[in-house]
Design a protein around this motif. Structure first.
Motif, short mmCIF file in Angstrom:
data_model
loop_
_atom_site.label_atom_id
_atom_site.label_comp_id
_atom_site.label_asym_id
_atom_site.label_seq_id
_atom_site.Cartn_x
_atom_site.Cartn_y
_atom_site.Cartn_z
N THR A 224 0.82 -1.21 0.00
CA THR A 224 0.00 0.00 0.00
C THR A 224 0.86 1.26 0.00
OG1 THR A 224 -0.12 0.05 2.42
CG2 THR A 224 -1.86 -1.16 1.25
N SER A 225 2.14 1.10 0.16
CA SER A 225 3.05 2.25 0.17
C SER A 225 3.45 2.60 -1.26
CB SER A 225 4.30 1.92 1.00
OG SER A 225 5.12 1.02 0.29
N PRO A 226 4.00 3.79 -1.47
CA PRO A 226 4.41 4.18 -2.82
C PRO A 226 5.77 3.64 -3.23
CG PRO A 226 4.73 6.01 -1.32
CD PRO A 226 4.12 4.90 -0.51
N VAL A 227 6.30 2.71 -2.46
CA VAL A 227 7.61 2.14 -2.80
C VAL A 227 7.49 1.31 -4.08
CG1 VAL A 227 9.46 0.61 -2.01
CG2 VAL A 227 8.25 2.07 -0.39
N ARG A 228 8.47 1.46 -4.94
CA ARG A 228 8.48 0.68 -6.18
C ARG A 228 8.54 -0.81 -5.86
NH1 ARG A 228 10.38 3.91 -10.65
NH2 ARG A 228 10.99 5.99 -9.94
N ARG A 229 7.84 -1.61 -6.66
CA ARG A 229 7.85 -3.06 -6.44
C ARG A 229 9.24 -3.63 -6.68
NH1 ARG A 229 4.49 -0.74 -4.04
NH2 ARG A 229 2.27 -0.94 -4.51
N SER A 230 9.95 -3.06 -7.63
CA SER A 230 11.32 -3.53 -7.88
C SER A 230 12.21 -3.25 -6.66
CB SER A 230 11.89 -2.87 -9.12
OG SER A 230 11.91 -1.46 -8.97
N ALA A 231 11.98 -2.13 -5.97
CA ALA A 231 12.79 -1.81 -4.79
C ALA A 231 12.54 -2.80 -3.66
CB ALA A 231 12.49 -0.39 -4.32
N LEU A 232 11.28 -3.28 -3.54
CA LEU A 232 10.98 -4.27 -2.51
C LEU A 232 11.78 -5.55 -2.73
CD1 LEU A 232 7.08 -3.90 -2.25
CD2 LEU A 232 8.82 -3.06 -0.64
N VAL A 233 11.95 -5.92 -4.00
CA VAL A 233 12.69 -7.14 -4.32
C VAL A 233 14.20 -6.90 -4.27
CG1 VAL A 233 13.11 -8.88 -6.09
CG2 VAL A 233 10.79 -8.02 -5.71
N LEU A 234 14.64 -5.81 -4.90
CA LEU A 234 16.08 -5.57 -4.98
C LEU A 234 16.67 -5.18 -3.64
CD1 LEU A 234 16.26 -3.69 -8.41
CD2 LEU A 234 16.66 -6.10 -7.93
N GLY A 235 15.88 -4.53 -2.78
CA GLY A 235 16.38 -4.20 -1.45
C GLY A 235 16.69 -5.45 -0.64
#
Length: 275
Positions: free
Chosen positions: A113-124
């Protein structure tokens, strides 16, 4: 919960929305690093495993180096690159368990629900895994040095070996993340990971050179990423480095890691659409 309700909004966290991809990835990585620091037993256990391999395998199979055609006079020195890659392989195979914990606890839904990029969730999370892999690699090499292994390639050879281990880890951490996001079940992830990791270990040159392997294993090992990474480390640690082999195997690992990382990002987006 529909996909529409998970779309980023301007009112929830505008500063986060404005943050770049790199900044978001680092923030996500920091979250996972904090979790690792708070549970150091996981890293400690992962370091004990290569210690067992180096001490037991290195001593039990010490005489294997005298087999005609083996190609090395010291089995421990031959074994270390394989143990280094096996360590990151096994560690990477369980990387997806963190996503399953997030799914079970509801944290994943809140993150989406946050504006964080989906790629950032994985790459982080992948970046955090690579940091852990780097620590593991240094510890494994230190244990090997203490056990008497030789590193004729010097510091450059060790650096190349660690870089190869990071490429291998990137591929298998991403694979584990993708499986976790698609299966969403701990038992399934463990079963799939075990099915992949065990054959990958023994159908490779991590423990034995191709000269003493059965012909079908030798043929299959050529297409095994574990073999590619082990060959890089083994030649990099030798006195006569084959840079052509290093370049070709590194290119193969880079392509594989990039493709699997893209798949894991796609798995994250598919997970969101399924909610």
């Amino acid at each position: 919960m529909s996909a529409a309700t998970l779309a980023p909004t301007r009112t929830t966290a505008p500063s986060a929305r404005r943050a770049g991809r790199v900044a978001q990835t680092l923030v996500v990585c920091h979250r996972w690093v904090v979790g690792t620091v708070r549970q150091p037993w996981g890293l400690g256990v992962s370091v004990l495993q290569p210690l067992v391999w180096i001490v037991l395998f290195g001593n039990v199979f010490e005489s294997v180096a005298s087999v005609p055609g083996f190609g090395a006079d010291d089995y421990l020195t031959f074994l270390v690159p394989g143990v280094l890659m096996m360590t990151v392989l096994y560690s990477g195979a369980w990387a997806g368990t963190g996503f399953i914990d997030d799914i079970r606890s509801g944290v994943m839904d809140r993150l989406l629900t946050s504006p964080v990029r989906r790629s950032a969730l994985v790459l982080g999370q992948l970046l955090q895994q690579l940091l852990v892999t780097g620590v593991q690699g240094v510890v494994v090499l230190a244990i090997a040095a203490a056990a008497g292994a030789r590193f004729d390639g010097g510091l450059l050879g060790l650096a190349v070996a660690l870089a190869a281990s990071l490429l291998l880890a990137a591929a298998f951490c991403s694979l584990s993340a993708a499986v976790a996001l698609l299966a969403r079940d701990q038992t399934a992830l463990i079963g799939i990971s075990t099915t992949i990791v065990l054959p990958a270990t023994f159908v490779s040159t991590a423990l034995m050179p191709t000269a003493v392997l059965p012909s079908w294993v030798e043929s299959a090992a050529r297409y095994n990423p574990l073999t590619w990474a082990t060959e890089i480390a083994r030649t990099a640690m030798s006195p006569a480095v084959d840079w052509g082999l290093v370049g070709t195997r590194a290119a193969l690992l880079t392509v594989l890691a990039t493709a699997v990382a893209a798949w894991s990002v796609g798995a994250m987006r598919r997970y969101q659409r399924s909610l």
